[in-house]
Write a protein that holds these residues in place. Structure first.
Motif, PDB file in Angstrom:
ATOM      1  N   ASN A  42     -36.942 -79.075  -4.819  1.00  0.00           N
ATOM      2  CA  ASN A  42     -36.607 -77.721  -4.410  1.00  0.00           C
ATOM      3  C   ASN A  42     -37.743 -77.150  -3.559  1.00  0.00           C
ATOM      4  O   ASN A  42     -38.907 -77.530  -3.708  1.00  0.00           O
ATOM      5  CB  ASN A  42     -36.401 -76.814  -5.635  1.00  0.00           C
ATOM      6  CG  ASN A  42     -35.244 -77.257  -6.508  1.00  0.00           C
ATOM      7  OD1 ASN A  42     -34.084 -77.092  -6.137  1.00  0.00           O
ATOM      8  ND2 ASN A  42     -35.568 -77.815  -7.666  1.00  0.00           N
ATOM      9  N   TRP A  43     -37.378 -76.217  -2.677  1.00  0.00           N
ATOM     10  CA  TRP A  43     -38.399 -75.534  -1.905  1.00  0.00           C
ATOM     11  C   TRP A  43     -39.172 -74.585  -2.819  1.00  0.00           C
ATOM     12  O   TRP A  43     -38.579 -73.797  -3.574  1.00  0.00           O
ATOM     13  CB  TRP A  43     -37.780 -74.736  -0.763  1.00  0.00           C
ATOM     14  CG  TRP A  43     -37.569 -75.575   0.456  1.00  0.00           C
ATOM     15  CD1 TRP A  43     -36.400 -76.135   0.882  1.00  0.00           C
ATOM     16  CD2 TRP A  43     -38.576 -75.956   1.388  1.00  0.00           C
ATOM     17  NE1 TRP A  43     -36.617 -76.853   2.033  1.00  0.00           N
ATOM     18  CE2 TRP A  43     -37.945 -76.762   2.373  1.00  0.00           C
ATOM     19  CE3 TRP A  43     -39.948 -75.715   1.514  1.00  0.00           C
ATOM     20  CZ2 TRP A  43     -38.636 -77.319   3.447  1.00  0.00           C
ATOM     21  CZ3 TRP A  43     -40.643 -76.262   2.563  1.00  0.00           C
ATOM     22  CH2 TRP A  43     -39.987 -77.057   3.523  1.00  0.00           C
ATOM     23  N   LYS A  59     -37.308 -69.415  -0.488  1.00  0.00           N
ATOM     24  CA  LYS A  59     -36.878 -69.475   0.895  1.00  0.00           C
ATOM     25  C   LYS A  59     -37.025 -68.132   1.624  1.00  0.00           C
ATOM     26  O   LYS A  59     -36.775 -68.058   2.829  1.00  0.00           O
ATOM     27  CB  LYS A  59     -35.428 -69.962   0.969  1.00  0.00           C
ATOM     28  CG  LYS A  59     -35.274 -71.429   0.570  1.00  0.00           C
ATOM     29  CD  LYS A  59     -33.844 -71.909   0.752  1.00  0.00           C
ATOM     30  CE  LYS A  59     -33.712 -73.386   0.416  1.00  0.00           C
ATOM     31  NZ  LYS A  59     -32.324 -73.890   0.610  1.00  0.00           N
ATOM     32  N   GLU A  60     -37.448 -67.091   0.906  1.00  0.00           N
ATOM     33  CA  GLU A  60     -37.752 -65.820   1.561  1.00  0.00           C
ATOM     34  C   GLU A  60     -39.116 -65.863   2.244  1.00  0.00           C
ATOM     35  O   GLU A  60     -39.455 -64.966   3.029  1.00  0.00           O
ATOM     36  CB  GLU A  60     -37.736 -64.675   0.543  1.00  0.00           C
ATOM     37  CG  GLU A  60     -36.430 -64.504  -0.200  1.00  0.00           C
ATOM     38  CD  GLU A  60     -36.299 -65.489  -1.358  1.00  0.00           C
ATOM     39  OE1 GLU A  60     -37.330 -66.075  -1.758  1.00  0.00           O
ATOM     40  OE2 GLU A  60     -35.159 -65.675  -1.838  1.00  0.00           O
ATOM     41  N   ASN A  61     -39.897 -66.880   1.944  1.00  0.00           N
ATOM     42  CA  ASN A  61     -41.223 -67.023   2.535  1.00  0.00           C
ATOM     43  C   ASN A  61     -41.114 -67.171   4.055  1.00  0.00           C
ATOM     44  O   ASN A  61     -40.264 -67.921   4.551  1.00  0.00           O
ATOM     45  CB  ASN A  61     -41.919 -68.254   1.933  1.00  0.00           C
ATOM     46  CG  ASN A  61     -43.383 -68.348   2.326  1.00  0.00           C
ATOM     47  OD1 ASN A  61     -43.704 -68.661   3.460  1.00  0.00           O
ATOM     48  ND2 ASN A  61     -44.257 -68.094   1.367  1.00  0.00           N
ATOM     49  N   ILE A  66     -39.367 -69.730   9.312  1.00  0.00           N
ATOM     50  CA  ILE A  66     -39.694 -70.265  10.644  1.00  0.00           C
ATOM     51  C   ILE A  66     -39.334 -71.739  10.716  1.00  0.00           C
ATOM     52  O   ILE A  66     -38.724 -72.201  11.707  1.00  0.00           O
ATOM     53  CB  ILE A  66     -41.187 -70.059  10.950  1.00  0.00           C
ATOM     54  CG1 ILE A  66     -41.524 -68.571  11.013  1.00  0.00           C
ATOM     55  CG2 ILE A  66     -41.572 -70.754  12.251  1.00  0.00           C
ATOM     56  CD1 ILE A  66     -40.841 -67.813  12.116  1.00  0.00           C
ATOM     57  N   ALA A  67     -39.709 -72.505   9.688  1.00  0.00           N
ATOM     58  CA  ALA A  67     -39.394 -73.943   9.684  1.00  0.00           C
ATOM     59  C   ALA A  67     -37.886 -74.172   9.745  1.00  0.00           C
ATOM     60  O   ALA A  67     -37.402 -75.040  10.491  1.00  0.00           O
ATOM     61  CB  ALA A  67     -39.996 -74.602   8.448  1.00  0.00           C
ATOM     62  N   ALA A  68     -37.119 -73.383   8.986  1.00  0.00           N
ATOM     63  CA  ALA A  68     -35.657 -73.537   8.985  1.00  0.00           C
ATOM     64  C   ALA A  68     -35.073 -73.151  10.343  1.00  0.00           C
ATOM     65  O   ALA A  68     -34.111 -73.779  10.816  1.00  0.00           O
ATOM     66  CB  ALA A  68     -35.049 -72.678   7.878  1.00  0.00           C
ATOM     67  N   GLU A  77     -31.922 -81.024   9.489  1.00  0.00           N
ATOM     68  CA  GLU A  77     -32.019 -80.431   8.157  1.00  0.00           C
ATOM     69  C   GLU A  77     -33.384 -80.751   7.563  1.00  0.00           C
ATOM     70  O   GLU A  77     -33.816 -81.913   7.545  1.00  0.00           O
ATOM     71  CB  GLU A  77     -30.912 -80.953   7.248  1.00  0.00           C
ATOM     72  CG  GLU A  77     -30.899 -80.315   5.869  1.00  0.00           C
ATOM     73  CD  GLU A  77     -29.729 -80.783   5.028  1.00  0.00           C
ATOM     74  OE1 GLU A  77     -29.726 -80.479   3.809  1.00  0.00           O
ATOM     75  OE2 GLU A  77     -28.827 -81.443   5.577  1.00  0.00           O
ATOM     76  N   LEU A  78     -34.050 -79.733   7.063  1.00  0.00           N
ATOM     77  CA  LEU A  78     -35.385 -79.927   6.500  1.00  0.00           C
ATOM     78  C   LEU A  78     -35.318 -80.656   5.164  1.00  0.00           C
ATOM     79  O   LEU A  78     -34.507 -80.294   4.294  1.00  0.00           O
ATOM     80  CB  LEU A  78     -36.061 -78.579   6.265  1.00  0.00           C
ATOM     81  CG  LEU A  78     -36.542 -77.790   7.474  1.00  0.00           C
ATOM     82  CD1 LEU A  78     -36.958 -76.389   7.027  1.00  0.00           C
ATOM     83  CD2 LEU A  78     -37.710 -78.496   8.158  1.00  0.00           C
ATOM     84  N   PRO A  79     -36.165 -81.670   4.950  1.00  0.00           N
ATOM     85  CA  PRO A  79     -36.320 -82.194   3.599  1.00  0.00           C
ATOM     86  C   PRO A  79     -37.057 -81.162   2.748  1.00  0.00           C
ATOM     87  O   PRO A  79     -37.847 -80.373   3.269  1.00  0.00           O
ATOM     88  CB  PRO A  79     -37.174 -83.455   3.804  1.00  0.00           C
ATOM     89  CG  PRO A  79     -37.913 -83.211   5.073  1.00  0.00           C
ATOM     90  CD  PRO A  79     -37.008 -82.377   5.939  1.00  0.00           C
ATOM     91  N   GLN A  80     -36.794 -81.141   1.455  1.00  0.00           N
ATOM     92  CA  GLN A  80     -37.390 -80.118   0.602  1.00  0.00           C
ATOM     93  C   GLN A  80     -38.839 -80.473   0.269  1.00  0.00           C
ATOM     94  O   GLN A  80     -39.214 -81.643   0.218  1.00  0.00           O
ATOM     95  CB  GLN A  80     -36.551 -79.944  -0.659  1.00  0.00           C
ATOM     96  CG  GLN A  80     -35.142 -79.468  -0.342  1.00  0.00           C
ATOM     97  CD  GLN A  80     -34.340 -79.152  -1.579  1.00  0.00           C
ATOM     98  OE1 GLN A  80     -33.985 -78.018  -1.809  1.00  0.00           O
ATOM     99  NE2 GLN A  80     -34.032 -80.173  -2.365  1.00  0.00           N
ATOM    100  N   ALA A  81     -39.625 -79.424   0.050  1.00  0.00           N
ATOM    101  CA  ALA A  81     -41.052 -79.636  -0.181  1.00  0.00           C
ATOM    102  C   ALA A  81     -41.622 -78.552  -1.075  1.00  0.00           C
ATOM    103  O   ALA A  81     -41.100 -77.433  -1.148  1.00  0.00           O
ATOM    104  CB  ALA A  81     -41.799 -79.648   1.152  1.00  0.00           C
ATOM    105  N   GLU A  82     -42.683 -78.900  -1.768  1.00  0.00           N
ATOM    106  CA  GLU A  82     -43.512 -77.907  -2.448  1.00  0.00           C
ATOM    107  C   GLU A  82     -44.732 -77.669  -1.572  1.00  0.00           C
ATOM    108  O   GLU A  82     -45.362 -78.624  -1.103  1.00  0.00           O
ATOM    109  CB  GLU A  82     -43.944 -78.399  -3.821  1.00  0.00           C
ATOM    110  CG  GLU A  82     -44.845 -77.410  -4.555  1.00  0.00           C
ATOM    111  CD  GLU A  82     -45.265 -77.905  -5.920  1.00  0.00           C
ATOM    112  OE1 GLU A  82     -44.383 -78.021  -6.806  1.00  0.00           O
ATOM    113  OE2 GLU A  82     -46.469 -78.180  -6.102  1.00  0.00           O
ATOM    114  N   VAL A  83     -45.053 -76.423  -1.340  1.00  0.00           N
ATOM    115  CA  VAL A  83     -46.149 -76.065  -0.452  1.00  0.00           C
ATOM    116  C   VAL A  83     -47.165 -75.231  -1.223  1.00  0.00           C
ATOM    117  O   VAL A  83     -46.860 -74.127  -1.692  1.00  0.00           O
ATOM    118  CB  VAL A  83     -45.645 -75.268   0.764  1.00  0.00           C
ATOM    119  CG1 VAL A  83     -46.805 -74.923   1.693  1.00  0.00           C
ATOM    120  CG2 VAL A  83     -44.570 -76.056   1.514  1.00  0.00           C
TER     121      VAL A  83
END
Length: 306
Positions: A42-43, A59-61, A66-68, A77-83
């Motif tokens: 999950n993001w 996803k409100e970040n 911007i990435a989306a 389609e973006l792969p999901q990531a923890e940032v």
């Protein structure tokens, strides 16, 4: 979950305008926003810096948005990531904190989707979103840039990496760019516009000649925005008065403020920092230098805790 190699993105802060270079001149500084990116189901955006308190975790970040957006523009389609995010950049003070997030989001999409975007393409996307290139471009390229953004194109001139000391007087209150822009006039009289344009032109020429004595004089003669923003920044008048006795080139606001920047010859920064601290004992006073690298990406193993 789509697998990818852990990596980090580091984006430098920036200062915009340098006085009369309004919305068109910017310089990267050695304070950084850093993202540590790892695959996830999950993001999620996590923080470990006081400067990022209250930043959305999903996803409100802004970085995700911007990435989306970039992914959509390239039909991917973006792969999901923890940032994991850490930042040395105070929010809403004049160091381009929103621009660093925009650049970070563009670079995040660039890496996750293997887009191989050029600096020119990154700058164009960033300027489209931001509306001007003076913060996003130096955060991408590093050094000092002179730029113009229009609906049809974005043009950037790289003006090197000035070998100067920069001393930042950092107030403890925020001032949003949007609110600060509301203080500016909608129009300027023709004769006044010619005058302020001539000051800006000389500023640019002096930058390109590395004539920082003249740069300093021009930045303090700005009429585009300083006269309208000064009344809302309580530190400004005292800073200008003490500047007359400091070994500096000049002083101006960083972007919309409220950070006040003193530009000094290389090697004079510690002395200036000390004197500014004496006059503003309750403020954070940082000695900075110009970042030469811009946004960088490093492969790494993300620690579970920072």
């Amino acid at each position: 979950m789509t697998a990818f190699v852990n990596f980090s993105i580091r984006v430098p802060a920036s200062t915009a305008n340098l006085g009369p270079g309004f919305d068109s001149i910017g310089m990267a500084l050695n304070k950084y926003l850093t993202l540590h990116v790892t695959p996830s189901d999950n993001w999620a955006f996590k923080t470990c810096s006081d400067n990022l308190d209250g930043i959305p975790e999903g996803k409100e970040n802004l970085i995700y948005k911007i990435a989306a957006w970039i992914a959509d523009e390239y039909n991917k389609e973006l792969p999901q990531a923890e940032v994991m995010m850490e930042s040395e950049i105070p929010l809403s003070r004049g160091f381009g904190s929103s621009a660093t997030a925009i650049v970070a989001g563009i670079e995040l999409a660039n890496q996750l989707l293997a887009l191989t975007l050029s600096p020119e393409e990154k700058t164009r996307w960033g300027s489209i979103y931001e509306g001007h290139p003076d913060n996003v471009a130096p955060s991408i390229y590093g050094g000092l840039i002179i730029g113009s953004h229009r609906e049809d194109d974005t043009n950037i001139v790289l003006a090197g990496t000035p070998d100067i000391d920069v001393i930042a007087l950092i107030p403890d209150y925020e001032l949003s760019t949007r609110e600060s822009r509301e203080t500016l006039p909608e129009t300027l009289p023709y004769k006044e516009a010619v005058q302020v344009s001539s000051i800006s032109n000389v500023l640019v020429a002096a930058i390109l000649q590395n004539n920082w004595q003249l740069v300093g004089r021009m930045m303090m003669k700005d009429l585009f925005h300083l006269p309208y923003r000064m009344p809302y920044i309580s530190e400004w008048q005292k800073a200008v008065e003490m500047a007359e006795n400091l070994p500096i080139y000049g002083v101006t606001l960083s972007g919309a403020g409220p950070i006040v920047l003193f530009f000094a010859p290389k090697g004079q920064g510690k002395d200036v920092q000390s004197q500014v601290k004496e006059n503003f004992p309750n403020h954070q006073i940082d000695l900075l230098k110009v970042d030469a690298e811009g946004v960088t990406v490093t492969l790494e193993a993300v620690p579970s805790k920072l």
